[in-house]
Motif scaffolding. Structure first.
Motif, PDB file in Angstrom:
ATOM      1  N   ASN A 172      43.468  43.192  35.846  1.00  0.00           N
ATOM      2  CA  ASN A 172      42.221  43.177  35.378  1.00  0.00           C
ATOM      3  C   ASN A 172      41.144  42.857  36.336  1.00  0.00           C
ATOM      4  N   SER A 173      41.296  43.494  37.524  1.00  0.00           N
ATOM      5  CA  SER A 173      40.285  43.176  38.565  1.00  0.00           C
ATOM      6  C   SER A 173      39.949  41.893  39.187  1.00  0.00           C
ATOM      7  N   ALA A 174      40.758  40.768  38.867  1.00  0.00           N
ATOM      8  CA  ALA A 174      40.519  39.464  39.184  1.00  0.00           C
ATOM      9  C   ALA A 174      41.902  38.901  39.881  1.00  0.00           C
ATOM     10  N   ASN A 175      41.524  37.755  40.858  1.00  0.00           N
ATOM     11  CA  ASN A 175      42.645  37.154  41.287  1.00  0.00           C
ATOM     12  C   ASN A 175      43.629  36.459  40.117  1.00  0.00           C
ATOM     13  N   VAL A 201      49.638  49.820  42.208  1.00  0.00           N
ATOM     14  CA  VAL A 201      49.123  51.191  41.757  1.00  0.00           C
ATOM     15  C   VAL A 201      48.007  50.735  41.093  1.00  0.00           C
ATOM     16  N   PRO A 202      46.864  51.512  41.596  1.00  0.00           N
ATOM     17  CA  PRO A 202      45.549  51.548  41.143  1.00  0.00           C
ATOM     18  C   PRO A 202      45.486  52.095  39.834  1.00  0.00           C
ATOM     19  N   LEU A 203      44.713  51.599  38.777  1.00  0.00           N
ATOM     20  CA  LEU A 203      44.581  52.251  37.504  1.00  0.00           C
ATOM     21  C   LEU A 203      43.094  53.031  37.506  1.00  0.00           C
ATOM     22  N   GLY A 235      29.196  45.026  51.951  1.00  0.00           N
ATOM     23  CA  GLY A 235      29.111  46.446  51.961  1.00  0.00           C
ATOM     24  C   GLY A 235      28.734  46.847  50.673  1.00  0.00           C
ATOM     25  N   TRP A 236      28.053  48.125  50.283  1.00  0.00           N
ATOM     26  CA  TRP A 236      27.711  48.636  49.366  1.00  0.00           C
ATOM     27  C   TRP A 236      28.824  49.252  48.579  1.00  0.00           C
ATOM     28  N   GLY A 237      29.055  48.771  47.286  1.00  0.00           N
ATOM     29  CA  GLY A 237      29.983  49.833  46.521  1.00  0.00           C
ATOM     30  C   GLY A 237      31.515  49.146  46.506  1.00  0.00           C
ATOM     31  N   ASN A 238      31.689  48.142  47.147  1.00  0.00           N
ATOM     32  CA  ASN A 238      32.891  47.465  47.060  1.00  0.00           C
ATOM     33  C   ASN A 238      33.226  46.526  45.916  1.00  0.00           C
ATOM     34  N   PHE A 239      34.478  47.266  45.207  1.00  0.00           N
ATOM     35  CA  PHE A 239      34.839  46.232  44.193  1.00  0.00           C
ATOM     36  C   PHE A 239      36.436  46.450  44.005  1.00  0.00           C
ATOM     37  N   SER A 240      36.772  45.010  43.215  1.00  0.00           N
ATOM     38  CA  SER A 240      38.114  45.010  43.022  1.00  0.00           C
ATOM     39  C   SER A 240      38.806  45.927  41.894  1.00  0.00           C
TER      40      SER A 240
END
Length: 101
Positions: free
Chosen positions: A32-35, A54-56, A86-91
């Protein structure tokens, strides 16, 4: 060692060797994009646990970052870590499969 070995009749070359370690999946978790962390079952004696991330979602076009994963003491934990300047970085939302071999 117990197992199955199949050899070519003419050359004697091994075609299948089922005496090696074969992996067994134990389960999976979505980040869920969180630690986070979960408790997982311990492997059988003599086996080693492993994670597969594996990325979703598409991580190449938008600089998505995968988590670092650690298995220790019956706990699987993951953490996202990257340069926030940096621009655009996301989990990136991922599924982590875990098992043993």
């Amino acid at each position: 060692m117990v197992g199955l070995v199949i050899r070519d009749r003419d050359s004697g070359l091994v075609k299948v060797d089922m005496t090696m370690n074969i992996s067994q999946t134990q389960g999976s978790v979505i980040t869920n994009s969180a630690n986070g962390s979960i408790t997982i079952p311990t492997p059988p004696v003599g086996k080693t646990q492993f994670p597969i991330v594996v990325p979703l979602q598409d991580i190449q076009r938008e600089k998505g970052k995968l988590p670092s994963v650690v298995i220790s003491g019956g706990v699987l934990s993951w953490i996202y870590s990257y340069n926030t300047n940096g621009w655009g970085n996301f989990s990136a939302n991922c599924i982590i499969y875990y098992g043993y071999y």
